[in-house]
Design a protein around this motif. Structure first.
Motif, PDB file in Angstrom:
ATOM      1  N   ASN A   1       0.827  -1.212   0.000  1.00 17.72           N
ATOM      2  CA  ASN A   1       0.000   0.000   0.000  1.00 17.72           C
ATOM      3  C   ASN A   1       0.862   1.263   0.000  1.00 17.72           C
ATOM      4  O   ASN A   1       0.553   2.229  -0.707  1.00 17.72           O
ATOM      5  CB  ASN A   1      -0.944   0.005   1.198  1.00 17.72           C
ATOM      6  CG  ASN A   1      -1.995  -1.086   1.126  1.00 17.72           C
ATOM      7  OD1 ASN A   1      -2.314  -1.589   0.054  1.00 17.72           O
ATOM      8  ND2 ASN A   1      -2.523  -1.463   2.270  1.00 17.72           N
ATOM      9  N   ILE A   2       1.920   1.251   0.778  1.00 18.02           N
ATOM     10  CA  ILE A   2       2.833   2.401   0.835  1.00 18.02           C
ATOM     11  C   ILE A   2       3.458   2.626  -0.543  1.00 18.02           C
ATOM     12  O   ILE A   2       3.502   3.754  -1.045  1.00 18.02           O
ATOM     13  CB  ILE A   2       3.926   2.188   1.908  1.00 18.02           C
ATOM     14  CG1 ILE A   2       3.312   2.244   3.309  1.00 18.02           C
ATOM     15  CG2 ILE A   2       5.050   3.214   1.764  1.00 18.02           C
ATOM     16  CD1 ILE A   2       4.239   1.734   4.404  1.00 18.02           C
ATOM     17  N   PHE A   3       3.947   1.542  -1.157  1.00 20.53           N
ATOM     18  CA  PHE A   3       4.578   1.659  -2.473  1.00 20.53           C
ATOM     19  C   PHE A   3       3.598   2.240  -3.486  1.00 20.53           C
ATOM     20  O   PHE A   3       3.959   3.100  -4.292  1.00 20.53           O
ATOM     21  CB  PHE A   3       5.081   0.307  -2.970  1.00 20.53           C
ATOM     22  CG  PHE A   3       6.188  -0.317  -2.138  1.00 20.53           C
ATOM     23  CD1 PHE A   3       6.879   0.396  -1.174  1.00 20.53           C
ATOM     24  CD2 PHE A   3       6.521  -1.647  -2.325  1.00 20.53           C
ATOM     25  CE1 PHE A   3       7.884  -0.184  -0.414  1.00 20.53           C
ATOM     26  CE2 PHE A   3       7.530  -2.243  -1.584  1.00 20.53           C
ATOM     27  CZ  PHE A   3       8.216  -1.511  -0.630  1.00 20.53           C
ATOM     28  N   THR A   4       2.361   1.765  -3.442  1.00 16.91           N
ATOM     29  CA  THR A   4       1.340   2.248  -4.371  1.00 16.91           C
ATOM     30  C   THR A   4       1.074   3.733  -4.146  1.00 16.91           C
ATOM     31  O   THR A   4       1.051   4.526  -5.087  1.00 16.91           O
ATOM     32  CB  THR A   4       0.032   1.439  -4.208  1.00 16.91           C
ATOM     33  OG1 THR A   4       0.306   0.069  -4.511  1.00 16.91           O
ATOM     34  CG2 THR A   4      -1.056   1.955  -5.134  1.00 16.91           C
TER      35      THR A   4
ATOM     36  N   LEU B   1       2.954   5.983  -2.702  1.00 16.89           N
ATOM     37  CA  LEU B   1       4.116   6.815  -2.998  1.00 16.89           C
ATOM     38  C   LEU B   1       4.541   6.722  -4.455  1.00 16.89           C
ATOM     39  O   LEU B   1       5.400   7.488  -4.911  1.00 16.89           O
ATOM     40  CB  LEU B   1       5.296   6.426  -2.092  1.00 16.89           C
ATOM     41  CG  LEU B   1       5.140   6.680  -0.595  1.00 16.89           C
ATOM     42  CD1 LEU B   1       6.388   6.235   0.162  1.00 16.89           C
ATOM     43  CD2 LEU B   1       4.834   8.143  -0.311  1.00 16.89           C
ATOM     44  N   GLY B   2       3.979   5.758  -5.194  1.00 17.14           N
ATOM     45  CA  GLY B   2       4.333   5.599  -6.600  1.00 17.14           C
ATOM     46  C   GLY B   2       5.734   5.059  -6.803  1.00 17.14           C
ATOM     47  O   GLY B   2       6.448   5.482  -7.711  1.00 17.14           O
ATOM     48  N   VAL B   3       6.134   4.131  -5.940  1.00 14.35           N
ATOM     49  CA  VAL B   3       7.471   3.532  -6.030  1.00 14.35           C
ATOM     50  C   VAL B   3       7.344   2.015  -6.079  1.00 14.35           C
ATOM     51  O   VAL B   3       6.267   1.463  -5.843  1.00 14.35           O
ATOM     52  CB  VAL B   3       8.355   3.957  -4.831  1.00 14.35           C
ATOM     53  CG1 VAL B   3       8.566   5.459  -4.818  1.00 14.35           C
ATOM     54  CG2 VAL B   3       7.769   3.491  -3.512  1.00 14.35           C
ATOM     55  N   GLY B   4       8.463   1.349  -6.335  1.00 15.24           N
ATOM     56  CA  GLY B   4       8.418  -0.092  -6.462  1.00 15.24           C
ATOM     57  C   GLY B   4       9.268  -0.851  -5.468  1.00 15.24           C
ATOM     58  O   GLY B   4       9.302  -2.077  -5.502  1.00 15.24           O
ATOM     59  N   ASP B   5       9.978  -0.127  -4.589  1.00  9.19           N
ATOM     60  CA  ASP B   5      10.833  -0.847  -3.647  1.00  9.19           C
ATOM     61  C   ASP B   5      11.031  -0.049  -2.361  1.00  9.19           C
ATOM     62  O   ASP B   5      10.663   1.124  -2.270  1.00  9.19           O
ATOM     63  CB  ASP B   5      12.191  -1.182  -4.288  1.00  9.19           C
ATOM     64  CG  ASP B   5      12.948   0.066  -4.707  1.00  9.19           C
ATOM     65  OD1 ASP B   5      13.469   0.774  -3.828  1.00  9.19           O
ATOM     66  OD2 ASP B   5      13.017   0.342  -5.924  1.00  9.19           O
ATOM     67  N   ARG B   6      11.618  -0.701  -1.382  1.00  9.89           N
ATOM     68  CA  ARG B   6      11.810  -0.153  -0.039  1.00  9.89           C
ATOM     69  C   ARG B   6      12.662   1.122  -0.059  1.00  9.89           C
ATOM     70  O   ARG B   6      12.314   2.120   0.558  1.00  9.89           O
ATOM     71  CB  ARG B   6      12.480  -1.192   0.862  1.00  9.89           C
ATOM     72  CG  ARG B   6      11.736  -2.480   0.978  1.00  9.89           C
ATOM     73  CD  ARG B   6      12.604  -3.580   1.559  1.00  9.89           C
ATOM     74  NE  ARG B   6      12.772  -3.465   2.980  1.00  9.89           N
ATOM     75  CZ  ARG B   6      11.942  -3.973   3.878  1.00  9.89           C
ATOM     76  NH1 ARG B   6      10.878  -4.649   3.484  1.00  9.89           N
ATOM     77  NH2 ARG B   6      12.168  -3.829   5.164  1.00  9.89           N
ATOM     78  N   THR B   7      13.771   1.041  -0.746  1.00  8.53           N
ATOM     79  CA  THR B   7      14.692   2.180  -0.777  1.00  8.53           C
ATOM     80  C   THR B   7      14.034   3.397  -1.398  1.00  8.53           C
ATOM     81  O   THR B   7      14.125   4.509  -0.861  1.00  8.53           O
ATOM     82  CB  THR B   7      15.973   1.808  -1.543  1.00  8.53           C
ATOM     83  OG1 THR B   7      16.578   0.665  -0.928  1.00  8.53           O
ATOM     84  CG2 THR B   7      16.959   2.961  -1.557  1.00  8.53           C
ATOM     85  N   SER B   8      13.354   3.192  -2.511  1.00 10.59           N
ATOM     86  CA  SER B   8      12.677   4.309  -3.172  1.00 10.59           C
ATOM     87  C   SER B   8      11.602   4.916  -2.279  1.00 10.59           C
ATOM     88  O   SER B   8      11.395   6.130  -2.290  1.00 10.59           O
ATOM     89  CB  SER B   8      12.046   3.850  -4.491  1.00 10.59           C
ATOM     90  OG  SER B   8      13.043   3.398  -5.369  1.00 10.59           O
ATOM     91  N   ALA B   9      10.920   4.070  -1.506  1.00 13.93           N
ATOM     92  CA  ALA B   9       9.884   4.572  -0.599  1.00 13.93           C
ATOM     93  C   ALA B   9      10.494   5.499   0.445  1.00 13.93           C
ATOM     94  O   ALA B   9       9.970   6.586   0.709  1.00 13.93           O
ATOM     95  CB  ALA B   9       9.150   3.411   0.077  1.00 13.93           C
TER      96      ALA B   9
END
Length: 125
Positions: free
Chosen positions: A102-105, A107-115
């Motif tokens: 849900n967080i990735f969605t 924030l529009g990111v695909g991984d932990r680091t990008s989040a």
């Protein structure tokens, strides 16, 4: 009885293991400090008026996260694994994975680091 080269090798291995343990402790301390600063930055972004459009958008995205998602993101910023997050928040690892998805969605990111990078307002894409 061990031969001298064997003892020398054993001492070298032991010394390297001790050095690795000390390095690991120092690295954990640094990661903990980075995590604390990241948490502070996230809290500041959530609590202040945005100064520019990009920061305003980030503040809006962070405000769309649920309280639990913010807690998971905070732990993520501290470098916690899914298992560590689950234990700390007393939830299952599967629930952690659901929150991360849900967080990735959001924030529009695909991984932990990008989040974490995006949550800290450092996304230059």
């Amino acid at each position: 009885m061990a031969r001298s080269p064997d003892r020398t090798l054993d001492r070298a291995i032991t010394a390297l293991l001790h050095e690795a343990v000390e390095h690991s402790r120092a690295m954990r301390q640094v990661l903990n400090q980075v995590g604390q600063l990241a948490s502070l930055r996230i809290s500041m972004l959530q609590g202040e008026e945005a100064r520019d459009p990009a920061e305003a958008a980030l503040t809006e995205v962070l405000s769309s996260l649920t309280k639990r998602e913010k807690e998971v993101l905070d732990h993520l910023a501290r470098g916690y694994s899914n298992r560590q997050i689950a234990r700390s928040l007393e939830i299952s690892e599967r629930t952690v994975k659901n929150h991360l998805r849900n967080i990735f969605t959001k924030l529009g990111v695909g991984d932990r680091t990008s989040a974490v990078v995006k949550a800290l307002g450092r996304n230059d894409n």
